[in-house]
Design a protein around this motif. Structure first.
Motif, mmCIF file in Angstrom:
data_model
loop_
_atom_site.group_PDB
_atom_site.id
_atom_site.type_symbol
_atom_site.label_atom_id
_atom_site.label_comp_id
_atom_site.label_asym_id
_atom_site.label_seq_id
_atom_site.Cartn_x
_atom_site.Cartn_y
_atom_site.Cartn_z
ATOM 1 N N GLY A 157 0.810 -1.212 0.000
ATOM 2 C CA GLY A 157 0.000 0.000 0.000
ATOM 3 C C GLY A 157 0.835 1.251 0.000
ATOM 4 N N SER A 158 0.450 2.208 0.823
ATOM 5 C CA SER A 158 1.130 3.498 0.825
ATOM 6 C C SER A 158 2.499 3.441 1.495
ATOM 7 C CB SER A 158 0.260 4.551 1.515
ATOM 8 O OG SER A 158 0.064 4.185 2.858
ATOM 9 N N SER A 159 2.786 2.364 2.214
ATOM 10 C CA SER A 159 4.100 2.284 2.855
ATOM 11 C C SER A 159 5.214 2.144 1.816
ATOM 12 C CB SER A 159 4.146 1.122 3.840
ATOM 13 O OG SER A 159 3.994 -0.098 3.138
ATOM 14 N N SER A 160 4.899 1.608 0.639
ATOM 15 C CA SER A 160 5.924 1.483 -0.403
ATOM 16 C C SER A 160 5.881 2.654 -1.377
ATOM 17 C CB SER A 160 5.714 0.179 -1.177
ATOM 18 O OG SER A 160 4.493 0.244 -1.884
ATOM 19 N N ALA A 161 4.955 3.566 -1.181
ATOM 20 C CA ALA A 161 4.796 4.672 -2.124
ATOM 21 C C ALA A 161 5.819 5.770 -1.901
ATOM 22 C CB ALA A 161 3.391 5.254 -2.031
ATOM 23 N N GLY A 162 6.482 5.794 -0.796
ATOM 24 C CA GLY A 162 7.494 6.814 -0.551
ATOM 25 C C GLY A 162 7.125 7.664 0.647
ATOM 26 N N GLU A 163 7.886 8.687 0.876
ATOM 27 C CA GLU A 163 7.680 9.552 2.019
ATOM 28 C C GLU A 163 6.876 10.775 1.584
ATOM 29 O OE1 GLU A 163 10.347 12.196 5.114
ATOM 30 O OE2 GLU A 163 11.281 10.597 3.958
ATOM 31 N N PHE A 164 5.834 11.088 2.348
ATOM 32 C CA PHE A 164 5.010 12.244 2.042
ATOM 33 C C PHE A 164 5.348 13.371 3.011
ATOM 34 C CE2 PHE A 164 2.548 8.668 0.469
ATOM 35 C CZ PHE A 164 2.271 9.091 -0.812
ATOM 36 N N VAL A 165 5.555 14.560 2.484
ATOM 37 C CA VAL A 165 5.900 15.704 3.290
ATOM 38 C C VAL A 165 4.842 16.772 3.092
ATOM 39 C CG1 VAL A 165 7.636 17.488 3.707
ATOM 40 C CG2 VAL A 165 8.354 15.201 2.988
ATOM 41 N N GLU A 166 4.263 17.229 4.210
ATOM 42 C CA GLU A 166 3.275 18.300 4.109
ATOM 43 C C GLU A 166 3.983 19.636 3.954
ATOM 44 O OE1 GLU A 166 0.356 18.333 7.169
ATOM 45 O OE2 GLU A 166 0.116 16.155 7.149
ATOM 46 N N PHE A 167 3.392 20.516 3.202
ATOM 47 C CA PHE A 167 4.005 21.831 3.020
ATOM 48 C C PHE A 167 2.908 22.867 2.924
ATOM 49 C CE2 PHE A 167 3.014 20.331 -1.171
ATOM 50 C CZ PHE A 167 2.612 21.439 -1.859
ATOM 51 N N GLU A 168 3.301 24.099 3.160
ATOM 52 C CA GLU A 168 2.388 25.233 3.009
ATOM 53 C C GLU A 168 2.920 26.111 1.913
ATOM 54 O OE1 GLU A 168 1.589 27.436 6.488
ATOM 55 O OE2 GLU A 168 1.301 25.662 7.735
ATOM 56 N N GLU A 169 1.994 26.634 1.128
ATOM 57 C CA GLU A 169 2.402 27.516 0.043
ATOM 58 C C GLU A 169 2.604 28.923 0.607
ATOM 59 O OE1 GLU A 169 0.680 29.121 -4.193
ATOM 60 O OE2 GLU A 169 -0.076 27.247 -3.365
ATOM 61 N N ILE A 170 3.713 29.536 0.332
ATOM 62 C CA ILE A 170 4.016 30.869 0.805
ATOM 63 C C ILE A 170 3.884 31.824 -0.356
ATOM 64 C CG2 ILE A 170 5.779 32.366 1.807
ATOM 65 C CD1 ILE A 170 6.951 29.856 3.096
ATOM 66 N N LYS A 171 3.099 32.903 -0.141
ATOM 67 C CA LYS A 171 2.913 33.868 -1.214
ATOM 68 C C LYS A 171 3.704 35.113 -0.976
ATOM 69 C CE LYS A 171 -1.627 32.393 -2.582
ATOM 70 N NZ LYS A 171 -2.969 32.759 -2.888
#
Length: 108
Positions: free
Chosen positions: A94-108
């Motif tokens: 499942g998602s464990s083999s999909a890679g690492e997900f990093v949350e980010f915020e868009e800065i304007k």
């Protein structure tokens, strides 16, 4: 002065000979080299063209086989020789083999 003129004429004749060689002989040599490389690539193991149509009689027999196959089927029908096994995208790790997900915020 005569020696300089001789040297100049010899250099010009050599240059013209080189140009004629490059214009007429090199295309033939390059064509033969390309044909040899293509044959070598086709004869390698695992090549889809290895062993196919080495002479005109082999080509005609393969053409006859293809025409026989196509004439025995109805027009518009499709025959599939191989269907690869389906792998479900969502089974297994499942998602464990999909890679690492990093949350980010868009800065304007």
């Amino acid at each position: 002065m005569a020696a300089l003129l001789k040297i100049l004429i010899i250099v010009l004749l050599i240059w013209q000979g080189f140009k004629l060689f490059m214009r007429f002989v090199m295309p033939f040599a390059m064509r033969k080299l390309a044909e040899r490389l293509i044959k070598r690539a086709q004869n390698q193991a695992g090549s889809p063209f290895a062993g196919q149509a080495r002479n005109a009689s082999d080509y005609t027999t393969q053409q006859e086989k293809r025409s026989y196959r196509s004439s025995s089927r109805k027009e518009g029908s499709v025959q599939v020789d191989f269907v690869p096994p389906k792998k479900d995208k969502f089974t297994g790790k499942g998602s464990s083999s999909a890679g690492e997900f990093v949350e980010f915020e868009e800065i304007k």
